[in-house]
Design a protein around this motif. Sequence first.
Motif, PDB file in Angstrom:
ATOM      1  N   ARG A  40      -8.251   2.416  -7.041  1.00  0.00           N
ATOM      2  CA  ARG A  40      -8.316   2.702  -5.489  1.00  0.00           C
ATOM      3  C   ARG A  40      -6.552   1.524  -5.196  1.00  0.00           C
ATOM      4  NH1 ARG A  40     -11.415  -3.641  -4.152  1.00  0.00           N
ATOM      5  NH2 ARG A  40     -10.899  -3.746  -2.123  1.00  0.00           N
ATOM      6  N   PHE A  41      -6.558   1.352  -6.934  1.00  0.00           N
ATOM      7  CA  PHE A  41      -4.761   0.727  -6.331  1.00  0.00           C
ATOM      8  C   PHE A  41      -4.376   1.574  -6.444  1.00  0.00           C
ATOM      9  CE2 PHE A  41      -1.058  -0.387  -8.390  1.00  0.00           C
ATOM     10  CZ  PHE A  41      -0.398  -1.349  -7.808  1.00  0.00           C
ATOM     11  N   ALA A  42      -4.171   3.278  -6.841  1.00  0.00           N
ATOM     12  CA  ALA A  42      -3.545   4.060  -6.619  1.00  0.00           C
ATOM     13  C   ALA A  42      -3.093   4.413  -5.632  1.00  0.00           C
ATOM     14  CB  ALA A  42      -4.255   5.132  -7.788  1.00  0.00           C
ATOM     15  N   ALA A  43      -4.483   4.388  -4.350  1.00  0.00           N
ATOM     16  CA  ALA A  43      -5.061   5.132  -3.122  1.00  0.00           C
ATOM     17  C   ALA A  43      -4.115   3.791  -2.369  1.00  0.00           C
ATOM     18  CB  ALA A  43      -6.068   5.131  -3.251  1.00  0.00           C
ATOM     19  N   LYS A  44      -4.250   3.386  -2.866  1.00  0.00           N
ATOM     20  CA  LYS A  44      -3.997   1.561  -1.523  1.00  0.00           C
ATOM     21  C   LYS A  44      -1.674   1.309  -1.790  1.00  0.00           C
ATOM     22  CE  LYS A  44      -2.442  -2.727  -2.133  1.00  0.00           C
ATOM     23  NZ  LYS A  44      -3.150  -4.753  -2.399  1.00  0.00           N
ATOM     24  N   LYS A  45      -1.406   1.944  -2.936  1.00  0.00           N
ATOM     25  CA  LYS A  45      -0.079   1.942  -3.107  1.00  0.00           C
ATOM     26  C   LYS A  45       0.594   3.507  -2.147  1.00  0.00           C
ATOM     27  CE  LYS A  45       1.322  -1.592  -5.172  1.00  0.00           C
ATOM     28  NZ  LYS A  45       2.142  -2.371  -4.215  1.00  0.00           N
ATOM     29  N   ARG A  46      -0.272   4.676  -2.820  1.00  0.00           N
ATOM     30  CA  ARG A  46      -0.427   5.930  -2.073  1.00  0.00           C
ATOM     31  C   ARG A  46       0.545   5.836  -0.719  1.00  0.00           C
ATOM     32  NH1 ARG A  46      -3.130   8.816  -5.384  1.00  0.00           N
ATOM     33  NH2 ARG A  46      -4.592   8.880  -4.162  1.00  0.00           N
ATOM     34  N   ASP A  47      -0.514   4.932   0.218  1.00  0.00           N
ATOM     35  CA  ASP A  47      -0.947   5.044   1.049  1.00  0.00           C
ATOM     36  C   ASP A  47       0.235   4.367   1.860  1.00  0.00           C
ATOM     37  OD1 ASP A  47      -3.198   6.643   1.748  1.00  0.00           O
ATOM     38  OD2 ASP A  47      -4.469   4.704   1.825  1.00  0.00           O
ATOM     39  N   GLN A  48       1.332   3.025   1.142  1.00  0.00           N
ATOM     40  CA  GLN A  48       1.558   2.087   1.219  1.00  0.00           C
ATOM     41  C   GLN A  48       3.215   2.691   1.016  1.00  0.00           C
ATOM     42  OE1 GLN A  48       1.610  -0.925  -1.183  1.00  0.00           O
ATOM     43  NE2 GLN A  48       0.577  -1.765  -0.469  1.00  0.00           N
ATOM     44  N   LYS A  50       3.607   6.070   2.029  1.00  0.00           N
ATOM     45  CA  LYS A  50       3.956   7.134   3.202  1.00  0.00           C
ATOM     46  C   LYS A  50       4.085   6.356   4.240  1.00  0.00           C
ATOM     47  CE  LYS A  50       0.325  10.058   1.788  1.00  0.00           C
ATOM     48  NZ  LYS A  50      -1.363  10.955   1.559  1.00  0.00           N
ATOM     49  N   SER A  51       3.378   5.474   4.551  1.00  0.00           N
ATOM     50  CA  SER A  51       3.961   4.596   5.612  1.00  0.00           C
ATOM     51  C   SER A  51       5.298   3.737   5.098  1.00  0.00           C
ATOM     52  CB  SER A  51       2.472   3.616   5.600  1.00  0.00           C
ATOM     53  OG  SER A  51       2.796   2.470   4.888  1.00  0.00           O
ATOM     54  N   GLN A  52       5.488   3.592   4.198  1.00  0.00           N
ATOM     55  CA  GLN A  52       7.140   3.240   4.384  1.00  0.00           C
ATOM     56  C   GLN A  52       8.214   4.718   4.526  1.00  0.00           C
ATOM     57  OE1 GLN A  52       8.130   1.711   0.376  1.00  0.00           O
ATOM     58  NE2 GLN A  52       9.724   0.610   0.906  1.00  0.00           N
ATOM     59  N   ALA A  53       7.509   5.345   3.934  1.00  0.00           N
ATOM     60  CA  ALA A  53       8.143   6.378   4.713  1.00  0.00           C
ATOM     61  C   ALA A  53       8.828   7.538   5.791  1.00  0.00           C
ATOM     62  CB  ALA A  53       7.827   8.019   3.061  1.00  0.00           C
ATOM     63  N   ALA A  54       7.017   7.148   6.261  1.00  0.00           N
ATOM     64  CA  ALA A  54       7.436   6.785   8.221  1.00  0.00           C
ATOM     65  C   ALA A  54       7.292   6.326   8.444  1.00  0.00           C
ATOM     66  CB  ALA A  54       6.012   7.746   8.555  1.00  0.00           C
ATOM     67  N   SER A  55       7.872   5.046   8.490  1.00  0.00           N
ATOM     68  CA  SER A  55       8.461   3.712   9.439  1.00  0.00           C
ATOM     69  C   SER A  55      10.648   4.488   8.642  1.00  0.00           C
ATOM     70  CB  SER A  55       8.029   2.792   8.340  1.00  0.00           C
ATOM     71  OG  SER A  55       8.534   2.782   7.028  1.00  0.00           O
TER      72      SER A  55
END
Length: 84
Positions: A40-48, A50-55
């Motif tokens: 769960r933590f790894a998925a959360k960090k992966r999503d963070q 991705k969103s940081q790179a997109a922004s």
Amino acid sequence: MTRRKKTRSLADKVTIRTGKRKDYRRWRHDNPDEVASTPRFAAKKRDQRKSQAASKLERQRREGVTLPLHPQDNNVPSDSSQDS
């Protein structure tokens, strides 16, 4: 004769893992195979990430200034024409 100062900390003297932070850090350093993040933590960090790179890409696209590689100045004579 002076007395030896008593130490309050037993963290350096302990050889077993007692749950103290320093002991846990030492155990984690000695056993890297047994330490893993929860899915769960790894998925959360992966999503963070991705969103940081997109922004970041969006911000660079929006605010970035493109510089011309070869400016088109007709006023500057080229050096090759003066050689003849």
